[in-house]
Design an enzyme around this catalytic site. Structure first.
Site, PDB file in Angstrom:
ATOM      1  N   CYS A 271      -7.661 -18.209  11.052  1.00  0.00           N
ATOM      2  CA  CYS A 271      -6.133 -19.042  10.737  1.00  0.00           C
ATOM      3  C   CYS A 271      -6.488 -20.498  10.588  1.00  0.00           C
TER       4      CYS A 271
ATOM      5  N   CYS B 151      -4.588 -19.631   7.499  1.00  0.00           N
ATOM      6  CA  CYS B 151      -3.068 -20.260   7.665  1.00  0.00           C
ATOM      7  C   CYS B 151      -3.245 -21.803   7.445  1.00  0.00           C
TER       8      CYS B 151
ATOM      9  N   LYS C 141      -4.782 -23.426   4.203  1.00  0.00           N
ATOM     10  CA  LYS C 141      -4.285 -22.878   3.144  1.00  0.00           C
ATOM     11  C   LYS C 141      -2.815 -23.356   3.121  1.00  0.00           C
TER      12      LYS C 141
ATOM     13  N   GLY D 256      -8.556 -10.747  -7.771  1.00  0.00           N
ATOM     14  CA  GLY D 256      -7.438  -9.983  -6.601  1.00  0.00           C
ATOM     15  C   GLY D 256      -6.012 -10.178  -7.110  1.00  0.00           C
TER      16      GLY D 256
ATOM     17  N   TYR E 189      -2.113 -11.453  -0.912  1.00  0.00           N
ATOM     18  CA  TYR E 189      -1.653 -12.636  -0.272  1.00  0.00           C
ATOM     19  C   TYR E 189      -2.858 -13.747  -0.878  1.00  0.00           C
TER      20      TYR E 189
ATOM     21  N   LEU F  46      -3.019 -14.616  -4.550  1.00  0.00           N
ATOM     22  CA  LEU F  46      -1.829 -15.366  -5.030  1.00  0.00           C
ATOM     23  C   LEU F  46      -1.837 -16.815  -4.343  1.00  0.00           C
ATOM     24  N   GLU F  47      -2.009 -16.595  -3.318  1.00  0.00           N
ATOM     25  CA  GLU F  47      -1.818 -18.121  -2.589  1.00  0.00           C
ATOM     26  C   GLU F  47      -2.882 -19.100  -3.058  1.00  0.00           C
TER      27      GLU F  47
ATOM     28  N   GLY G 200      -9.800  -8.720  -0.653  1.00  0.00           N
ATOM     29  CA  GLY G 200      -9.522  -7.899   0.706  1.00  0.00           C
ATOM     30  C   GLY G 200     -10.624  -8.417   1.944  1.00  0.00           C
TER      31      GLY G 200
ATOM     32  N   ASP H 141      -6.987  -8.479  13.532  1.00  0.00           N
ATOM     33  CA  ASP H 141      -7.269  -7.910  12.384  1.00  0.00           C
ATOM     34  C   ASP H 141      -8.538  -6.751  12.623  1.00  0.00           C
TER      35      ASP H 141
ATOM     36  N   HIS I 109      25.853 -25.764   4.751  1.00  0.00           N
ATOM     37  CA  HIS I 109      26.089 -26.191   3.293  1.00  0.00           C
ATOM     38  C   HIS I 109      25.380 -27.484   3.247  1.00  0.00           C
TER      39      HIS I 109
ATOM     40  N   GLU J  51      21.786 -20.496   3.133  1.00  0.00           N
ATOM     41  CA  GLU J  51      23.213 -20.059   3.240  1.00  0.00           C
ATOM     42  C   GLU J  51      23.562 -19.024   2.029  1.00  0.00           C
TER      43      GLU J  51
HETATM   44  P1  FAD Z   1      -9.956 -14.233  13.787  1.00  0.00           P
HETATM   45  O1  FAD Z   1      -8.937 -15.229  13.878  1.00  0.00           O
HETATM   46  O2  FAD Z   1     -10.748 -14.083  12.603  1.00  0.00           O
HETATM   47  O3  FAD Z   1     -11.040 -14.555  14.803  1.00  0.00           O
HETATM   48  C1  FAD Z   1     -12.012 -13.786  15.248  1.00  0.00           C
HETATM   49  C2  FAD Z   1     -13.272 -14.580  15.616  1.00  0.00           C
HETATM   50  O4  FAD Z   1     -14.402 -13.778  16.107  1.00  0.00           O
HETATM   51  C3  FAD Z   1     -13.962 -15.571  14.617  1.00  0.00           C
HETATM   52  O5  FAD Z   1     -13.847 -16.883  15.115  1.00  0.00           O
HETATM   53  C4  FAD Z   1     -15.031 -14.820  14.247  1.00  0.00           C
HETATM   54  O6  FAD Z   1     -16.309 -15.716  14.051  1.00  0.00           O
HETATM   55  C5  FAD Z   1     -15.609 -14.244  15.771  1.00  0.00           C
HETATM   56  N1  FAD Z   1     -16.545 -13.207  15.961  1.00  0.00           N
HETATM   57  C6  FAD Z   1     -16.680 -12.055  15.086  1.00  0.00           C
HETATM   58  N2  FAD Z   1     -17.498 -11.269  15.508  1.00  0.00           N
HETATM   59  C7  FAD Z   1     -18.117 -11.797  16.621  1.00  0.00           C
HETATM   60  C8  FAD Z   1     -19.162 -11.594  17.482  1.00  0.00           C
HETATM   61  N3  FAD Z   1     -19.779 -10.515  17.442  1.00  0.00           N
HETATM   62  N4  FAD Z   1     -19.390 -12.441  18.544  1.00  0.00           N
HETATM   63  C9  FAD Z   1     -18.802 -13.533  18.751  1.00  0.00           C
HETATM   64  N5  FAD Z   1     -17.760 -13.894  17.718  1.00  0.00           N
HETATM   65  C10 FAD Z   1     -17.351 -13.082  16.964  1.00  0.00           C
HETATM   66  N6  FAD Z   1      -1.795 -15.081   8.753  1.00  0.00           N
HETATM   67  C11 FAD Z   1      -0.492 -15.650   9.066  1.00  0.00           C
HETATM   68  O7  FAD Z   1       0.210 -15.224  10.015  1.00  0.00           O
HETATM   69  N7  FAD Z   1      -0.156 -16.612   8.035  1.00  0.00           N
HETATM   70  C12 FAD Z   1      -0.637 -17.121   7.053  1.00  0.00           C
HETATM   71  O8  FAD Z   1      -0.285 -17.925   6.430  1.00  0.00           O
HETATM   72  C13 FAD Z   1      -1.998 -16.673   6.952  1.00  0.00           C
HETATM   73  N8  FAD Z   1      -2.834 -17.167   5.920  1.00  0.00           N
HETATM   74  C14 FAD Z   1      -3.924 -16.696   5.780  1.00  0.00           C
HETATM   75  C15 FAD Z   1      -5.019 -17.278   4.804  1.00  0.00           C
HETATM   76  C16 FAD Z   1      -6.191 -16.748   4.443  1.00  0.00           C
HETATM   77  C17 FAD Z   1      -7.059 -17.390   3.530  1.00  0.00           C
HETATM   78  C18 FAD Z   1      -6.682 -15.827   5.444  1.00  0.00           C
HETATM   79  C19 FAD Z   1      -7.871 -15.082   5.154  1.00  0.00           C
HETATM   80  C20 FAD Z   1      -5.840 -15.226   6.395  1.00  0.00           C
HETATM   81  C21 FAD Z   1      -4.559 -15.753   6.567  1.00  0.00           C
HETATM   82  N9  FAD Z   1      -3.859 -15.117   7.510  1.00  0.00           N
HETATM   83  C22 FAD Z   1      -2.572 -15.786   7.731  1.00  0.00           C
HETATM   84  C23 FAD Z   1      -4.520 -14.157   8.465  1.00  0.00           C
HETATM   85  C24 FAD Z   1      -4.684 -14.550   9.890  1.00  0.00           C
HETATM   86  O9  FAD Z   1      -5.774 -15.833   9.674  1.00  0.00           O
HETATM   87  C25 FAD Z   1      -5.585 -13.726  10.741  1.00  0.00           C
HETATM   88  O10 FAD Z   1      -4.602 -12.396  10.555  1.00  0.00           O
HETATM   89  C26 FAD Z   1      -5.647 -13.996  12.047  1.00  0.00           C
HETATM   90  O11 FAD Z   1      -6.639 -15.061  12.097  1.00  0.00           O
HETATM   91  C27 FAD Z   1      -6.552 -12.889  12.649  1.00  0.00           C
HETATM   92  O12 FAD Z   1      -6.707 -13.201  14.266  1.00  0.00           O
HETATM   93  P2  FAD Z   1      -7.825 -12.610  15.190  1.00  0.00           P
HETATM   94  O13 FAD Z   1      -7.859 -13.016  16.353  1.00  0.00           O
HETATM   95  O14 FAD Z   1      -7.659 -11.079  14.676  1.00  0.00           O
HETATM   96  O15 FAD Z   1      -9.300 -12.842  14.310  1.00  0.00           O
HETATM   97  P1  NDP Z   2      -5.362  -7.485   0.709  1.00  0.00           P
HETATM   98  O1  NDP Z   2      -6.308  -6.085   1.278  1.00  0.00           O
HETATM   99  O2  NDP Z   2      -4.227  -7.594   1.003  1.00  0.00           O
HETATM  100  O3  NDP Z   2      -5.398  -7.364  -0.998  1.00  0.00           O
HETATM  101  C1  NDP Z   2      -6.868  -7.164  -1.612  1.00  0.00           C
HETATM  102  C2  NDP Z   2      -6.541  -7.399  -3.156  1.00  0.00           C
HETATM  103  O4  NDP Z   2      -7.762  -7.180  -3.806  1.00  0.00           O
HETATM  104  C3  NDP Z   2      -5.598  -6.172  -3.768  1.00  0.00           C
HETATM  105  O5  NDP Z   2      -4.832  -7.031  -4.725  1.00  0.00           O
HETATM  106  C4  NDP Z   2      -6.743  -5.259  -4.493  1.00  0.00           C
HETATM  107  O6  NDP Z   2      -5.949  -4.499  -5.512  1.00  0.00           O
HETATM  108  C5  NDP Z   2      -7.520  -6.288  -4.796  1.00  0.00           C
HETATM  109  N1  NDP Z   2      -8.825  -5.479  -4.857  1.00  0.00           N
HETATM  110  C6  NDP Z   2      -9.428  -4.939  -3.793  1.00  0.00           C
HETATM  111  N2  NDP Z   2     -10.591  -4.551  -4.432  1.00  0.00           N
HETATM  112  C7  NDP Z   2     -11.010  -4.903  -5.780  1.00  0.00           C
HETATM  113  C8  NDP Z   2     -11.964  -4.844  -6.681  1.00  0.00           C
HETATM  114  N3  NDP Z   2     -13.169  -4.270  -6.054  1.00  0.00           N
HETATM  115  N4  NDP Z   2     -11.756  -5.541  -7.818  1.00  0.00           N
HETATM  116  C9  NDP Z   2     -10.648  -6.344  -8.037  1.00  0.00           C
HETATM  117  N5  NDP Z   2      -9.618  -6.231  -7.089  1.00  0.00           N
HETATM  118  C10 NDP Z   2      -9.580  -5.829  -5.818  1.00  0.00           C
HETATM  119  O7  NDP Z   2      -6.219  -8.636   0.853  1.00  0.00           O
HETATM  120  P2  NDP Z   2      -5.954 -10.185   1.326  1.00  0.00           P
HETATM  121  O8  NDP Z   2      -7.419 -10.691   1.390  1.00  0.00           O
HETATM  122  O9  NDP Z   2      -5.221 -10.826   0.013  1.00  0.00           O
HETATM  123  O10 NDP Z   2      -5.517 -10.395   2.559  1.00  0.00           O
HETATM  124  C11 NDP Z   2      -5.846  -9.820   3.563  1.00  0.00           C
HETATM  125  C12 NDP Z   2      -4.831  -9.801   4.840  1.00  0.00           C
HETATM  126  O11 NDP Z   2      -4.766 -11.217   5.272  1.00  0.00           O
HETATM  127  C13 NDP Z   2      -3.199  -9.588   4.224  1.00  0.00           C
HETATM  128  O12 NDP Z   2      -3.007  -8.345   4.376  1.00  0.00           O
HETATM  129  C14 NDP Z   2      -2.458 -10.526   5.226  1.00  0.00           C
HETATM  130  O13 NDP Z   2      -2.276  -9.878   6.284  1.00  0.00           O
HETATM  131  C15 NDP Z   2      -3.397 -11.703   5.722  1.00  0.00           C
HETATM  132  N6  NDP Z   2      -3.068 -12.835   5.152  1.00  0.00           N
HETATM  133  C16 NDP Z   2      -1.708 -13.299   5.347  1.00  0.00           C
HETATM  134  C17 NDP Z   2      -1.129 -14.471   4.550  1.00  0.00           C
HETATM  135  C18 NDP Z   2       0.071 -14.876   5.357  1.00  0.00           C
HETATM  136  O14 NDP Z   2       0.607 -14.544   6.079  1.00  0.00           O
HETATM  137  N7  NDP Z   2       0.751 -15.830   4.209  1.00  0.00           N
HETATM  138  C19 NDP Z   2      -1.979 -15.271   3.529  1.00  0.00           C
HETATM  139  C20 NDP Z   2      -3.216 -14.767   3.404  1.00  0.00           C
HETATM  140  C21 NDP Z   2      -3.814 -13.483   3.957  1.00  0.00           C
HETATM  141  P3  NDP Z   2      -5.273  -3.040  -5.257  1.00  0.00           P
HETATM  142  O15 NDP Z   2      -4.043  -3.396  -5.030  1.00  0.00           O
HETATM  143  O16 NDP Z   2      -5.534  -2.593  -6.709  1.00  0.00           O
HETATM  144  O17 NDP Z   2      -6.142  -2.448  -4.622  1.00  0.00           O
END
Ligand code: FAD
Ligand code: NDP
Length: 525
Positions: free
Chosen positions: A89, A94, A97, A228, A231, A234-235, A320, A362, A500, A505
Site C-alpha cells: 500500500c 494505494c 497510486k 489487464g 483495479y 484501469l487505475e 493480477g 492478501d 446541498h 446528496e
Molecule cells: P503487504 O502490504 O503486501 O505487505 C507484505 C510485506 O511482507 C511486504 O513488505 C513484503 O515485501 C513482505 N514479505 C513478503 N514475504 C516475506 C518474507 N518471506 N519475509 C519477510 N517479509 C516478507 N488497497 C486499498 O485498500 N486501496 C487502494 O487504493 C489500493 N490500491 C492499490 C494499488 C495497487 C497498484 C496495488 C498493487 C494494491 C492496492 N491496494 C489497495 C491493495 C493493498 O495495497 C493491499 O491489499 C495491502 O497492502 C495488503 O496488505 P498485506 O499486509 O496483506 O500485505
Molecule cells: P485482479 O485479480 O483483480 O484482476 C486481474 C485482471 O487481469 C483481470 O482483468 C483479468 O481478466 C486480467 N488477466 C488475468 N490474467 C490475464 C492474462 N493472462 N492476460 C490478460 N489479462 C489477464 O488483479 P489486480 O491486480 O487488478 O488487483 C488485485 C487486487 O488489488 C484487487 O482485487 C484489489 O483488491 C486490490 N487493489 C485495490 C485497489 C483499490 O482499492 N482501489 C486498487 C488496486 C488494487 P479476467 O477478468 O478475464 O480474468
C-alpha cells in the site's frame, strides 16, 4: 551469552492470560535453536511481513504489552525496483497510486480553470520526473515513519527474508546473507502478494514492467500498453491518460470482474471519452524490443483469431497478483494452502491449519485484497491473542473505490449478485444520472455520472448495495458504508437530509426505480 533473568509477560494460547517466563537472549543461531527446542521462545508474537496487516497487528500487540518482532524484506522486482518498510500500500499501491491519480485530476482542473476565469496558458506541460520525485519522497517519509513507530512501541524490526524452520521458529536471511533464527509462541503471516508476470508470453519478463515499477520510474513511461482490466489496470491507465500519455488498455474479457457490470461499463466508457484506448477481446502473444528501443507487441484478437501489432514505449502487466507464500516453507510446518491460488487457508479467527500460526491480508484465502481489511484483521487478531477482545473480523459490506478518472465507489451487493441471491422479483433498484455542479460551468460531459442503490423490494426495503460513479466517490461511499453496515433501509436513506449542493446528496434523492421505466436523469435541484 547467558539468558538474563528478567521477568517478562508472555502469551499463552488464545486465552490471553499471562504467565511469567524467562526470556531468551539470542546467543547465535545454535543458541536460539536450542532455546526454542527447550520450549523457550524469543518473542510472544512474530509477524512475517511489515505491510498493512503485519504492522497493524505487531503495533497493537506491542501496545497491549507483548514482546513482538516484525520481519520484512522486499525482494526487488524483476526490473530491479526496491523500496522500504510498509508493504504494498505504502510503496507500490494505494499511496503512490492515489497521488498520481490526484496529479491527473489536477490536469482536468487546469482544463476547467479558464471556464472559471483563470487565464491559464492553454498548453500546460506535465513533468513526470518532478511528480515522481515528490511522490517517492513522500513514500520514503512513510517508510521512515513506520520504522519510528515500531521503535516507539518497542517492536523489534528485522530486515530479513523469513521462512519456517519449524512450527515456532523462522529463519531470516538478510541482504548480505547473514542468517538469524527467531522463535515465537504465535506467528502471524502477513506477506501480501506481488504482481503476476505472464511468463508464458515471449518477452514479457524482459521487457514489461508491473505496478511494482510504475510508481518508481524516474522518467515518463511514454506511450503505454496496459494489459489487464481490473483495479490496477484501469487505475494506472486512468492516471497515465490523465497525465496526457498515449495509453491503451488490452483486455481479454470484461472490465472489473466481480463488480456491478453496468457500473464497470460506465467506468470504461468515461475513460474512453477521456482518451484511453481499449483493445477488447485481445490477448498479447509476444513482446519484442526494436533497435530503436521501442517495444513491439503482437496480440491476438480472440473473436476473429487475427494477429495484430503495435509499438509502445512501455508495457505494463496488470493481470493480477500472486501471494508471497511459496518461499515460506509452509509445507514443512503443515500450514495448508489452496493449491490453485497459493493462498493460506484460514478460519474465522484467521488461524491456519497450525493453531498458533495465523495469516491475514492478501496472503490469506478469501479475504478482500484491501488495506483497511488487512489492518483491521491484524488489529483484531492482536486483541484476541492478548485477551482484550473476542471480536472476529467481519468481512461483509466492505466498501471500496476504484480510483479511475471518474471514481467508482461501492459497498454491498452488485445488482447481479442481489438478483442471484434474492430473485429479480424481490429486488428494487433505484437509480439516477446526475450532473455534478462542478461539471456545469466547465462544460464537462456527465453522461457517466450515475448512482444506483440496490434494495430488497419488501418494506422496509433493506439496502443491499450502493454504487456511486462520480467525483470523490471514495469520500461519498465511506459515509454511506456506515449506514449500510448498520442495516439502513431505503426509507431511512430517503429521510436523510442532503447536503446541498453536493454529489453525495443525490444518493438521498434516488426516487426512480428501474422497474418503473421512468427517465432517471436528474434535472434541477
Ligand atoms: P503487504 O502490504 O503486501 O505487505 C507484505 C510485506 O511482507 C511486504 O513488505 C513484503 O515485501 C513482505 N514479505 C513478503 N514475504 C516475506 C518474507 N518471506 N519475509 C519477510 N517479509 C516478507 N488497497 C486499498 O485498500 N486501496 C487502494 O487504493 C489500493 N490500491 C492499490 C494499488 C495497487 C497498484 C496495488 C498493487 C494494491 C492496492 N491496494 C489497495 C491493495 C493493498 O495495497 C493491499 O491489499 C495491502 O497492502 C495488503 O496488505 P498485506 O499486509 O496483506 O500485505
Ligand atoms: P485482479 O485479480 O483483480 O484482476 C486481474 C485482471 O487481469 C483481470 O482483468 C483479468 O481478466 C486480467 N488477466 C488475468 N490474467 C490475464 C492474462 N493472462 N492476460 C490478460 N489479462 C489477464 O488483479 P489486480 O491486480 O487488478 O488487483 C488485485 C487486487 O488489488 C484487487 O482485487 C484489489 O483488491 C486490490 N487493489 C485495490 C485497489 C483499490 O482499492 N482501489 C486498487 C488496486 C488494487 P479476467 O477478468 O478475464 O480474468
Amino acid at each position: 551469552m547467558a539468558a538474563t533473568a528478567v521477568r517478562v509477560k508472555a502469551l499463552r494460547g488464545d486465552s490471553g492470560r499471562f504467565r511469567w517466563r524467562t526470556p531468551v537472549v539470542a546467543g547465535g543461531v545454535r543458541g536460539a535453536a536450542q532455546d526454542a527446542a527447550a520450549g523457550r521462545q524469543d518473542y510472544d508474537l512474530l509477524v512475517i511481513g511489515g505491510g498493512s496487516g503485519g504492522l497493524a497487528c505487531a503495533k497493537e500487540a506491542a501496545q497491549l504489552g507483548k514482546k513482538v518482532a516484525v520481519v520484512d524484506y522486499v525482494e526487488p522486482s524483476p526490473r530491479g525496483t526496491r523500496w522500504g518498510l510498509g508493504g504494498t500500500c505504502v510503496n507500490v499501491g494505494c499511496i503512490p497510486k492515489k497521488l498520481m491519480h490526484q496529479a491527473a485530476l489536477l490536469g482536468g482542473m487546469i482544463r476547467d480553470a479558464p471556464h472559471y476565469g483563470w487565464e491559464v496558458a492553454q498548453q500546460v506541460p506535465h513533468n513526470w520526473r518532478k511528480m515522481a520525485e515528490a511522490v517517492q519522497n513522500y513514500v520514503k517519509s512513510l517508510n521512515w515513519g513506520h520504522r519510528v513507530q515500531l521503535q516507539d512501541r518497542k517492536v523489534k524490526y528485522f530486515n530479513i527474508k523469513a521462512s519456517f524452520v519449524n512450527e515456532h521458529m523462522v529463519r531470516g536471511i538478510a541482504k548480505g546473507g547473514k542468517e538469524t533464527l527467531l522463535s515465537a509462541e504465535h506467528i502471524v503471516i502477513a506477506t501480501g502478494g506481488r504482481p503476476r508476470y505472464p511468463t508464458h508470453i515471449e518477452g514479457a519478463l524482459e521487457h514489461g514492467i508491473t505496478s511494482d515499477d510504475i510508481f518508481w520510474l524516474k522518467e515518463s513511461p511514454g506511450k503505454t500498453l496496459v494489459v489487464g482490466a481490473s483495479y490496477v489496470a484501469l487505475e494506472c491507465a486512468g492516471f497515465l491518460t490523465g497525465l496526457r500519455l498515449d495509453t491503451t488498455v488490452m483486455m481479454r474479457s470484461i472490465p472489473l470482474r466481480g463488480f456491478d457490470q453496468q457500473m464497470s461499463s460506465l467506468v470504461t466508457e468515461y475513460m474512453a471519452s477521456q482518451g484511453t484506448q481499449f483493445l477488447r477481446s485481445c490477448t498479447p502473444l509476444r513482446v519484442r524490443k526494436l533497435p530503436d528501443g521501442q517495444l513491439q507487441v503482437t496480440w491476438e484478437d480472440l473473436k476473429s483469431g487475427r494477429e495484430d501489432m503495435g509499438t509502445f514505449d512501455t508495457v505494463l502487466w496488470a493481470i493480477g497478483r500472486v501471494p508471497e507464500t511459496r518461499g515460506l516453507n509452509l509445507e514443512k510446518v503443515g500450514v495448508n494452502t489452496n493449491p490453485d491460488s497459493q493462498k493460506i487457508l484460514v478460519d474465522a479467527r484467521e488461524a491456519t491449519s497450525v493453531p498458533h500460526i495465523y495469516a491475514i491480508g492478501d496472503a490469506a484465502e478469501g479475504r478482500p485484497e484491501l488495506t483497511p481489511t488487512a489492518i483491521m484483521a491484524g488489529r483484531l487478531l492482536a486483541q484476541r491473542l492478548c485477551g482484550q477482545s473476542s471480536d472476529l473480523m467481519d468481512y461483509s459490506n466492505v466498501p471500496t473505490t476504484v480510483f479511475t478518472p471518474l471514481e467508482y465507489g461501492c459497498v454491498g451487493l452488485s445488482e447481479e449478485e442481489a438478483v442471484a441471491r434474492h430473485g429479480e422479483e424481490h429486488v428494487e433498484v433505484y437509480h439516477a444520472y446526475y450532473k455534478p455542479l462542478e461539471f456545469t460551468v466547465a462544460e464537462r460531459d456527465a453522461s457517466q455520472c450515475y448512482i444506483k442503490m440496490v434494495c430488497l423490494r419488501e418494506p422496509p426495503q433493506l439496502v443491499l448495495g450502493l454504487h456511486f460513479l462520480g467525483p470523490n466517490a471514495g469520500e461519498v461511499t465511506q459515509g454511506f458504508a456506515l449506514g449500510i453496515k448498520c442495516g439502513a433501509s431505503y426509507a431511512q436513506v430517503m429521510r436523510t437530509m442532503g447536503i446541498h449542493p453536493t454529489c453525495a446528496e443525490e444518493v438521498a434523492k434516488l426516487r426512480i426505480s428501474k422497474r418503473s421505466g421512468l427517465d432517471p436523469t436528474v434535472t434541477g435541484c
